[in-house]
Design an enzyme around this catalytic site. Structure first.
Site, PDB file in Angstrom:
ATOM      1  N   LYS A 263       0.850  -1.198   0.000  1.00  0.00           N
ATOM      2  CA  LYS A 263       0.000   0.000   0.000  1.00  0.00           C
ATOM      3  C   LYS A 263       0.885   1.247   0.000  1.00  0.00           C
ATOM      4  O   LYS A 263       1.684   1.457   0.914  1.00  0.00           O
ATOM      5  CB  LYS A 263      -0.921  -0.004   1.229  1.00  0.00           C
ATOM      6  CG  LYS A 263      -1.768   1.271   1.387  1.00  0.00           C
ATOM      7  CD  LYS A 263      -2.691   1.196   2.613  1.00  0.00           C
ATOM      8  CE  LYS A 263      -3.442   2.500   2.834  1.00  0.00           C
ATOM      9  NZ  LYS A 263      -4.277   2.491   4.065  1.00  0.00           N
ATOM     10  N   ASP A 268      -2.907  10.059   3.788  1.00  0.00           N
ATOM     11  CA  ASP A 268      -4.299   9.646   3.961  1.00  0.00           C
ATOM     12  C   ASP A 268      -5.010  10.626   4.891  1.00  0.00           C
ATOM     13  O   ASP A 268      -4.961  10.489   6.115  1.00  0.00           O
ATOM     14  CB  ASP A 268      -4.340   8.218   4.546  1.00  0.00           C
ATOM     15  CG  ASP A 268      -5.771   7.745   4.789  1.00  0.00           C
ATOM     16  OD1 ASP A 268      -6.709   8.408   4.286  1.00  0.00           O
ATOM     17  OD2 ASP A 268      -5.940   6.715   5.472  1.00  0.00           O
ATOM     18  N   LYS A 275     -10.390  12.590   8.450  1.00  0.00           N
ATOM     19  CA  LYS A 275      -9.868  12.150   9.744  1.00  0.00           C
ATOM     20  C   LYS A 275      -9.816  13.326  10.718  1.00  0.00           C
ATOM     21  O   LYS A 275      -9.719  14.487  10.291  1.00  0.00           O
ATOM     22  CB  LYS A 275      -8.432  11.622   9.566  1.00  0.00           C
ATOM     23  CG  LYS A 275      -8.345  10.262   8.912  1.00  0.00           C
ATOM     24  CD  LYS A 275      -6.931   9.735   8.925  1.00  0.00           C
ATOM     25  CE  LYS A 275      -6.815   8.374   8.268  1.00  0.00           C
ATOM     26  NZ  LYS A 275      -7.532   7.307   8.998  1.00  0.00           N
ATOM     27  N   ASP A 286       1.284   6.275   5.671  1.00  0.00           N
ATOM     28  CA  ASP A 286       0.344   5.319   5.098  1.00  0.00           C
ATOM     29  C   ASP A 286       0.895   4.657   3.815  1.00  0.00           C
ATOM     30  O   ASP A 286       0.197   3.902   3.159  1.00  0.00           O
ATOM     31  CB  ASP A 286      -1.008   6.001   4.829  1.00  0.00           C
ATOM     32  CG  ASP A 286      -2.188   5.061   4.972  1.00  0.00           C
ATOM     33  OD1 ASP A 286      -2.001   3.961   5.531  1.00  0.00           O
ATOM     34  OD2 ASP A 286      -3.286   5.416   4.502  1.00  0.00           O
ATOM     35  N   ASP A 345     -12.581   6.797   4.005  1.00  0.00           N
ATOM     36  CA  ASP A 345     -11.319   6.580   4.725  1.00  0.00           C
ATOM     37  C   ASP A 345     -10.872   5.114   4.659  1.00  0.00           C
ATOM     38  O   ASP A 345      -9.737   4.796   5.016  1.00  0.00           O
ATOM     39  CB  ASP A 345     -11.484   7.029   6.185  1.00  0.00           C
ATOM     40  CG  ASP A 345     -10.154   7.266   6.873  1.00  0.00           C
ATOM     41  OD1 ASP A 345      -9.111   7.245   6.177  1.00  0.00           O
ATOM     42  OD2 ASP A 345     -10.157   7.471   8.107  1.00  0.00           O
ATOM     43  N   GLU A 347      -9.778   3.526   2.254  1.00  0.00           N
ATOM     44  CA  GLU A 347      -9.297   3.661   0.890  1.00  0.00           C
ATOM     45  C   GLU A 347      -8.212   2.652   0.526  1.00  0.00           C
ATOM     46  O   GLU A 347      -8.009   2.342  -0.635  1.00  0.00           O
ATOM     47  CB  GLU A 347      -8.762   5.086   0.662  1.00  0.00           C
ATOM     48  CG  GLU A 347      -7.300   5.326   1.084  1.00  0.00           C
ATOM     49  CD  GLU A 347      -7.047   5.113   2.572  1.00  0.00           C
ATOM     50  OE1 GLU A 347      -8.005   5.224   3.343  1.00  0.00           O
ATOM     51  OE2 GLU A 347      -5.893   4.814   2.941  1.00  0.00           O
ATOM     52  N   ARG A 349      -7.988  -0.560   0.967  1.00  0.00           N
ATOM     53  CA  ARG A 349      -8.527  -1.745   0.298  1.00  0.00           C
ATOM     54  C   ARG A 349      -8.986  -1.413  -1.119  1.00  0.00           C
ATOM     55  O   ARG A 349      -8.987  -2.279  -1.995  1.00  0.00           O
ATOM     56  CB  ARG A 349      -9.662  -2.344   1.149  1.00  0.00           C
ATOM     57  CG  ARG A 349     -10.777  -1.379   1.439  1.00  0.00           C
ATOM     58  CD  ARG A 349     -11.636  -1.795   2.628  1.00  0.00           C
ATOM     59  NE  ARG A 349     -11.052  -1.403   3.917  1.00  0.00           N
ATOM     60  CZ  ARG A 349     -11.629  -1.620   5.095  1.00  0.00           C
ATOM     61  NH1 ARG A 349     -12.806  -2.237   5.156  1.00  0.00           N
ATOM     62  NH2 ARG A 349     -11.044  -1.236   6.214  1.00  0.00           N
TER      63      ARG A 349
HETATM   64  N1  BES Z   1      -4.473   4.223   6.928  1.00  0.00           N
HETATM   65  C1  BES Z   1      -5.624   3.983   7.724  1.00  0.00           C
HETATM   66  C2  BES Z   1      -5.353   2.973   8.845  1.00  0.00           C
HETATM   67  C3  BES Z   1      -4.577   3.491  10.024  1.00  0.00           C
HETATM   68  C4  BES Z   1      -5.210   4.280  10.975  1.00  0.00           C
HETATM   69  C5  BES Z   1      -3.278   3.135  10.194  1.00  0.00           C
HETATM   70  C6  BES Z   1      -4.489   4.727  12.064  1.00  0.00           C
HETATM   71  C7  BES Z   1      -2.576   3.572  11.302  1.00  0.00           C
HETATM   72  C8  BES Z   1      -3.177   4.375  12.234  1.00  0.00           C
HETATM   73  C9  BES Z   1      -6.739   3.436   6.861  1.00  0.00           C
HETATM   74  O1  BES Z   1      -6.798   3.949   5.576  1.00  0.00           O
HETATM   75  C10 BES Z   1      -7.999   3.819   7.525  1.00  0.00           C
HETATM   76  O2  BES Z   1      -8.287   4.968   7.611  1.00  0.00           O
HETATM   77  N2  BES Z   1      -8.737   2.820   8.010  1.00  0.00           N
HETATM   78  C11 BES Z   1      -9.943   3.059   8.726  1.00  0.00           C
HETATM   79  C12 BES Z   1     -10.945   2.019   8.288  1.00  0.00           C
HETATM   80  C13 BES Z   1     -12.337   2.315   8.756  1.00  0.00           C
HETATM   81  C14 BES Z   1     -12.872   3.549   8.076  1.00  0.00           C
HETATM   82  C15 BES Z   1     -13.199   1.122   8.437  1.00  0.00           C
HETATM   83  C16 BES Z   1      -9.649   2.948  10.205  1.00  0.00           C
HETATM   84  O3  BES Z   1      -8.849   2.094  10.609  1.00  0.00           O
HETATM   85  O4  BES Z   1     -10.196   3.750  10.966  1.00  0.00           O
HETATM   86 ZN    ZN Z   2      -5.063   4.608   4.749  1.00  0.00          ZN
HETATM   87 MN    MN Z   3      -7.916   5.758   5.496  1.00  0.00          MN
END
Ligand code: BES
Ligand code: ZN
Ligand code: MN
Length: 495
Positions: A263, A268, A275, A286, A345, A347, A349
């Protein structure tokens, strides 16, 4: 830094600093005992005085000790004798290197490899020493030139070992460490420098540096032709053009390759599902999955490993914009499945699914994706373990073993079909989120819908790729040790 091996005893070794292990309760390692003897009990005297207790990571630098050729002697605490853990060993090595680097010594000879670390071999200790030493000396300086050191930094470490076969362990350690430093540097670079275009340029550089690596870059127009509308929907909200980077390392003729999909979200912000601002800067990390792929490819190219590995990096930003994905939007992936984007968010996947489908064309033997995919994995496993999911148990077992071997550990989570209904959508083949329960599992379930044609594992490195907040904030270089170990084990197993 350079690393060598020697079989000379500490007393007669010509070096700027000899380092020996001492343990709790005044116990000495063989080399410490020898030095103690040559110096008429000087080491024991200092320990009896209580200046060093032997707990892991303690150090005491001594000068002009009688009976030593070396002007310096460094005592390093390594915990309980014969019971030093991997963690304590790494702590001791890290402390040793930091002292050496500020001691004025140009070279040092370490006798720490003679201590017992659980059931670890000599090779393991040497490799770990190199990796830990390099990790501790890593300095980020691209946008913060480090102040010029006033003291001579350490340049050369020699290991004590009776057999000379450890040179290859030291070489592989250095290649892994170099791969980790590359991954850390890419991770630590800010989002306005490390863009998808920057990553693509780095991949081209890697291709120039190694004849064995061929890099190709797909532009957004190429991706549109391939039908990668899920990936492109993420990048549509950003002014930075997305790139699909392929780094093809060929070390084994026409063997089927291992494909590593990383990835590469260079920032992000969450998109329209923005966020919170607290700590948002860390979303420059990210792209650490892709950094791990860069680091792994560079390590195996440096080592000339007899294996074929293809790195695939979908790279994009995720930003809020008038043209960005909106919650409820539906896109069609390269695989033809429609996806309802309920949270912009989620994104990672969305870009990974198209990269995974793209991987099919390489006729892979194994596909492993590496991604900072979910905050939920940090809740589940903290920052100690990378989460692993797989559609094949023997692949999961191989990754668990590689994690143990390299001490860059992973822990398996379930990918049972009972979780799949959480991704049901009223309006598309699949929703991009699965509700608040088991967030890391449903993220993996989403990916599993695009990996049915090959043997696949997913590594969620959101907790392990960087240290969050405070003074320690910075990329870790994980999971480069894990991935290189996995590939090394694979080569061994095939022999
Ligand atoms: N890049 C983030 C995951 C992440 C969050 C990594 C905090 C490290 C620290 C990912 O793109 C994301 O935002 N995931 C969301 C998924 C949710 C919306 C289902 C998450 O983990 O909150
Ligand atoms: Zn992300
Ligand atoms: Mn995200």
């Amino acid at each position: 830094m350079q690393y060598f091996a020697t079989s000379t005893l500490p007393s007669s070794q010509q070096t700027d600093c000899v380092t020996v292990a001492v343990f709790e309760q005044g116990e000495l390692s063989p080399s410490a005992a020898l030095v103690n003897e040559q110096s008429n009990g000087y080491v024991s005297k200092i320990i009896d005085r209580g200046d060093i207790s032997g707990s892991a990571g303690e150090t005491l630098l001594l000068q002009d000790v009688t009976g030593l050729e070396s002007p310096r002697l460094l005592l390093v605490g390594c915990g309980k004798k014969d019971e030093t853990t991997e963690n304590q060993f790494n702590t001791a090595i890290g402390a040793m290197v930091k002292v050496l680097d500020s001691s004025g010594a140009d070279d040092a000879t370490s006798y720490l490899s003679e201590i017992k670390v659980k059931s670890r071999t000599n090779e393991w200790k040497v490799r770990q020493t190199v990796i830990t030493a390099e990790s501790n000396l890593y300095k980020y300086n691209q946008t913060k030139p480090s102040v010029k050191a006033t003291i001579q930094p350490i340049n050369k470490i020699t290991f004590f070992s009776a057999d000379s076969s450890i040179q290859s362990a030291s070489d592989s350690g250095l290649a892994i460490a170099n791969g980790m430093s590359l991954a850390r540097e890419l991770g630590d670079l800010p989002g306005n420098v490390c863009t998808p275009t920057y990553l693509a340029d780095q991949a081209v550089e890697l291709g120039k540096r190694y004849n064995s690596v061929t890099t190709t870059i797909l532009e957004e127009s190429d991706m549109a032709e391939l039908g990668m509308h899920s990936l492109l929907s993420v990048s549509r909200g950003s002014r930075e053009p997305a790139k699909l980077i392929t780094m093809n390392y060929q070390g084994a003729g026409d063997d089927r390759p291992v494909v590593l999909v990383g990835k590469g979200l260079t920032f992000d912000a969450g998109g329209i599902s923005l966020k919170p601002s607290q700590g948002m800067d860390e979303m420059k990390y990210d792209m650490c999955g892709s950094a791990g792929v860069f680091g792994t490819i560079s390590a195996i190219a440096e080592l000339n490993l007899p294996i074929n590995v293809i790195g695939v990096v979908p790279s994009s930003e995720n930003m809020p914009d008038g043209d960005a994905n909106k919650p409820g939007d539906i896109v069609t992936s390269m695989a033809g499945k429609t996806i309802e984007i309920l949270n912009t968010d989620a994104e990672g996947r969305l870009i990974l699914c198209d990269a995974l489908t793209y991987s099919e064309r390489f006729n892979p033997e194994i596909v492993i994706d590496i991604a900072t995919l979910t905050g939920a994995i940090i809740v589940a496993l903290g920052r100690q373990a990378t989460g692993v999911f797989a559609n094949d148990q023997s692949l999961a077992d191989d990754l668990l073993k590689a994690g143990n071997d390299s001490h860059d550990r992973v822990w398996q989570l379930p990918l049972w079909d009972e979780y799949q209904p959480q991704l049901d959508s009223n309006f598309a083949d699949i929703a991009n989120i699965g509700g608040k329960e088991a967030g890391s599992v449903t993220a993996a379930c989403f990916l599993s819908r695009f990996t049915e044609k090959f043997t696949w594992a997913h590594l969620d490195i959101a907790g392990t790729a960087w240290n969050s907040g405070g003074k320690a904030k910075g990329a870790t270089g994980r999971p480069v040790p894990l991935l290189v170990q996995y590939l090394l084990n694979r080569i061994e197993d095939k022999k």
